[in-house]
Structures are given as structure tokens and as C-alpha cells.
Enzyme design. Structure first.
Site, PDB file in Angstrom:
ATOM      1  N   ARG A 277      -0.032 -10.095  12.824  1.00 18.33           N
ATOM      2  CA  ARG A 277      -0.551  -8.871  12.194  1.00 18.33           C
ATOM      3  C   ARG A 277      -1.625  -9.200  11.148  1.00 18.33           C
ATOM      4  O   ARG A 277      -2.602  -8.472  10.990  1.00 18.33           O
ATOM      5  CB  ARG A 277       0.597  -8.086  11.551  1.00 18.33           C
ATOM      6  CG  ARG A 277       1.532  -7.462  12.586  1.00 18.33           C
ATOM      7  CD  ARG A 277       2.766  -6.867  11.956  1.00 18.33           C
ATOM      8  NE  ARG A 277       2.449  -5.698  11.146  1.00 18.33           N
ATOM      9  CZ  ARG A 277       3.284  -5.199  10.233  1.00 18.33           C
ATOM     10  NH1 ARG A 277       4.447  -5.769  10.009  1.00 18.33           N
ATOM     11  NH2 ARG A 277       2.938  -4.125   9.548  1.00 18.33           N
TER      12      ARG A 277
ATOM     13  N   ARG B 173      13.940  -7.383  11.026  1.00 17.86           N
ATOM     14  CA  ARG B 173      13.233  -6.614  12.056  1.00 17.86           C
ATOM     15  C   ARG B 173      12.192  -7.520  12.701  1.00 17.86           C
ATOM     16  O   ARG B 173      11.633  -8.398  12.046  1.00 17.86           O
ATOM     17  CB  ARG B 173      12.502  -5.417  11.422  1.00 17.86           C
ATOM     18  CG  ARG B 173      13.386  -4.339  10.866  1.00 17.86           C
ATOM     19  CD  ARG B 173      12.563  -3.158  10.404  1.00 17.86           C
ATOM     20  NE  ARG B 173      11.290  -3.598   9.806  1.00 17.86           N
ATOM     21  CZ  ARG B 173      10.207  -2.836   9.700  1.00 17.86           C
ATOM     22  NH1 ARG B 173      10.223  -1.605  10.127  1.00 17.86           N
ATOM     23  NH2 ARG B 173       9.109  -3.294   9.145  1.00 17.86           N
TER      24      ARG B 173
ATOM     25  N   ARG C 273      -8.822   1.905  10.132  1.00 20.21           N
ATOM     26  CA  ARG C 273      -8.403   0.509  10.338  1.00 20.21           C
ATOM     27  C   ARG C 273      -9.573  -0.369  10.756  1.00 20.21           C
ATOM     28  O   ARG C 273      -9.468  -1.593  10.725  1.00 20.21           O
ATOM     29  CB  ARG C 273      -7.329   0.436  11.433  1.00 20.21           C
ATOM     30  CG  ARG C 273      -5.967   0.912  10.987  1.00 20.21           C
ATOM     31  CD  ARG C 273      -4.944   0.701  12.101  1.00 20.21           C
ATOM     32  NE  ARG C 273      -3.718   1.423  11.841  1.00 20.21           N
ATOM     33  CZ  ARG C 273      -2.700   0.948  11.129  1.00 20.21           C
ATOM     34  NH1 ARG C 273      -2.794  -0.236  10.576  1.00 20.21           N
ATOM     35  NH2 ARG C 273      -1.619   1.666  10.954  1.00 20.21           N
TER      36      ARG C 273
ATOM     37  N   LYS D 224       0.835  -1.219   0.000  1.00 17.70           N
ATOM     38  CA  LYS D 224       0.000   0.000   0.000  1.00 17.70           C
ATOM     39  C   LYS D 224       0.864   1.262   0.000  1.00 17.70           C
ATOM     40  O   LYS D 224       0.595   2.204  -0.728  1.00 17.70           O
ATOM     41  CB  LYS D 224      -0.918   0.028   1.241  1.00 17.70           C
ATOM     42  CG  LYS D 224      -1.883  -1.117   1.319  1.00 17.70           C
ATOM     43  CD  LYS D 224      -2.837  -0.962   2.497  1.00 17.70           C
ATOM     44  CE  LYS D 224      -2.165  -1.063   3.854  1.00 17.70           C
ATOM     45  NZ  LYS D 224      -1.528  -2.359   4.132  1.00 17.70           N
TER      46      LYS D 224
ATOM     47  N   ARG E 101      12.719  -9.594   3.994  1.00 16.28           N
ATOM     48  CA  ARG E 101      13.241  -8.229   4.197  1.00 16.28           C
ATOM     49  C   ARG E 101      14.427  -8.253   5.159  1.00 16.28           C
ATOM     50  O   ARG E 101      14.423  -8.986   6.144  1.00 16.28           O
ATOM     51  CB  ARG E 101      12.162  -7.332   4.806  1.00 16.28           C
ATOM     52  CG  ARG E 101      11.067  -6.940   3.847  1.00 16.28           C
ATOM     53  CD  ARG E 101      10.084  -6.054   4.576  1.00 16.28           C
ATOM     54  NE  ARG E 101       8.950  -5.664   3.749  1.00 16.28           N
ATOM     55  CZ  ARG E 101       7.904  -4.990   4.209  1.00 16.28           C
ATOM     56  NH1 ARG E 101       7.850  -4.634   5.478  1.00 16.28           N
ATOM     57  NH2 ARG E 101       6.911  -4.666   3.415  1.00 16.28           N
TER      58      ARG E 101
END
Length: 210
Positions: free
Chosen positions: A167, A156, A88, A13, A123
Site C-alpha cells: 500500500r 487484519r 488519490r 488522516k 493493530r
């Protein structure tokens, strides 16, 4: 154009918002950024938010909406805006509507959970200079080492598979119902995430009629 981008964490996004912001010359309003700016600038709503943050509490929806409304009244939002990170939940979407904050399109980027877990767990971030890499898409020249400063590359906590799964569960429970909320209002458009950023952008532009 007044736009909301929907999609799971890691759906891209932020990347699409940046591209649309440049192409349409409209700002991306990130609730996290404007919340920090309002607190730093000491605006009335910002000071209210700071009280909650300082006491370790979540900033309530009405305060966040006050900050969004403050930001949307600025000149650069006259031609439209992209809301990032808000709403949200359905109560937030309802509160935006009640506050007279208009949305033309809610654009949902559709992507499978497995793809997100794979994408985010690839990542890497430099421990020293925070440069970002991806073991498949943007690999460093030397595995585990930053091209820029030679620092160690780490995952991370946010990108660890367990965190990503948590999440995603929150997204499906709290945010995904927004698709029905905007579909009922005739404002939902959906695009399938593509393997490349350009591929997704083409579909986004087509869906928006740009």
C-alpha cells in the site's frame, strides 16, 4: 474551510479529520461512505456506480466526482468540508478542479514508512465483536483477548507488514505526487506526524491557523 488531507495509509488522516470535523463543524466526506450511500439511495450517479461495482469493475473517476459533487451540494457543506480518500491521483485532482470543486488547503501529514509499518503491524481486531486494539498504544488487558467479549484478537490482512508495504508503494507512486500538484497552486501545508494524536493535532491546527 475546504480541506484535503494527504498522507500515507496509517498516517492518521482519519483521526485528524474527525477532530477537525468536530472543531470546525464541517463534515468529513469519505468517498467510500458516500459511494455506498449513493448506491443504497439509488441516486442517478449511485445507480451508475452500482453497475460497475456489480460487474466487479473499478468505479471510474467521472462517476466518483459526480457522487462527490452531489454530496457537496448538500446544506451541511455550505461552511466547508474535509475530503477523505479523494483525490488519490493527479487525474482525480485535475478532474475535481475541472468540475469546479474548490479546495483551500491540502494538508499533508508526513511520516516515515518504518513508523507506519511498526504502527500498523501493532493493530489488533477482535474476531467476534471487531473492537480495535494496539499492542503498544491501546493494549488489551489480557494479551490476545478482547476486553469486551473475550474473543480472539487477530491482525487484519490490511495491517500485515507485506500488505502495508504494498500500500505504501502505491501511495508513493500514485498519491504522493499530489503534494507537488497542490504546492504549485500555493495550497500545500505539511506537518510532521507526532508520537501522540494530540501532538499532531496541535501542529495541524497551527498550520491551518486555527
Amino acid at each position: 474551510m475546504k480541506l484535503i488531507l494527504l498522507g500515507a495509509p496509517g498516517a492518521g488522516k482519519g483521526t485528524q479529520a474527525e477532530i477537525l470535523s468536530r472543531m470546525c463543524n464541517i463534515p468529513t466526506i469519505s468517498t467510500g461512505n458516500i459511494l455506498r450511500a449513493a448506491m443504497k439511495n439509488g441516486t442517478p450517479v449511485g445507480l451508475k456506480a452500482k453497475e460497475y461495482v456489480d460487474s466487479g469493475k473499478l468505479v471510474p473517476d467521472d462517476v466518483i466526482i459526480g457522487i462527490v459533487r452531489e454530496r457537496l451540494s448538500e446544506d451541511d457543506c455550505k461552511n466547508g468540508y474535509i475530503l477523505d480518500g479523494m483525490p488519490r491521483t493527479i487525474p482525480q485532482a485535475q478532474a475535481l478542479e475541472d468540475a469546479g470543486i474548490e479546495i483551500d488547503v491540502a494538508l499533508s501529514i508526513e511520516i516515515a514508512d518504518e513508523t507506519i509499518i511498526e504502527r500498523m503491524s501493532g493493530r489488533r481486531v477482535c474476531k467476534e465483536c471487531s473492537a480495535s486494539y494496539h499492542i503498544v498504544n491501546i493494549p488489551p488487558k489480557v494479551e490476545g483477548k478482547c476486553d469486551i467479549c473475550g474473543g480472539e484478537l487477530i491482525i487484519r490482512k490490511d495491517d500485515a507488514p507485506e500488505t502495508v508495504k504494498e500500500r505504501l508503494a502505491v501511495y508513493h507512486k500514485e498519491t504522493e505526487p499530489l503534494k507537488d500538484f497542490y504546492a504549485e497552486r500555493g495550497k500545500l501545508k505539511s506537518v510532521e506526524n507526532q508520537p501522540t494524536v494530540d501532538g499532531t493535532t496541535k501542529l495541524v491546527l497551527k498550520a491551518l491557523g486555527l
